[in-house]
Motif scaffolding. Structure first.
Motif: not given
Length: 51
Positions: A15-18, A21-24
């Motif tokens: 969840y935190f990785i997604i 990645m969306m933020f980046n």
């Protein structure tokens, strides 16, 4: 900690990785570059050598 066992650490990590990645991706594609300024500044400057 047995209280945290139902949280499923792998799901939380994914969840935190997604989110990261969306933020980046949003920051990367939100920038708009003006290419017109680059072409104007790329004039060829010749140097007159006084040998």
């Amino acid at each position: 900690m047995p209280q945290m066992a139902p949280l499923s650490w792998l799901n939380l990590f994914i969840y935190f990785i997604i989110i990261f990645m969306m933020f980046n991706i949003m920051n990367y594609f939100s920038l708009i570059y003006n290419n017109n300024n680059i072409k104007k500044n790329m004039e060829k400057k010749t140097i007159m050598w006084k040998w």
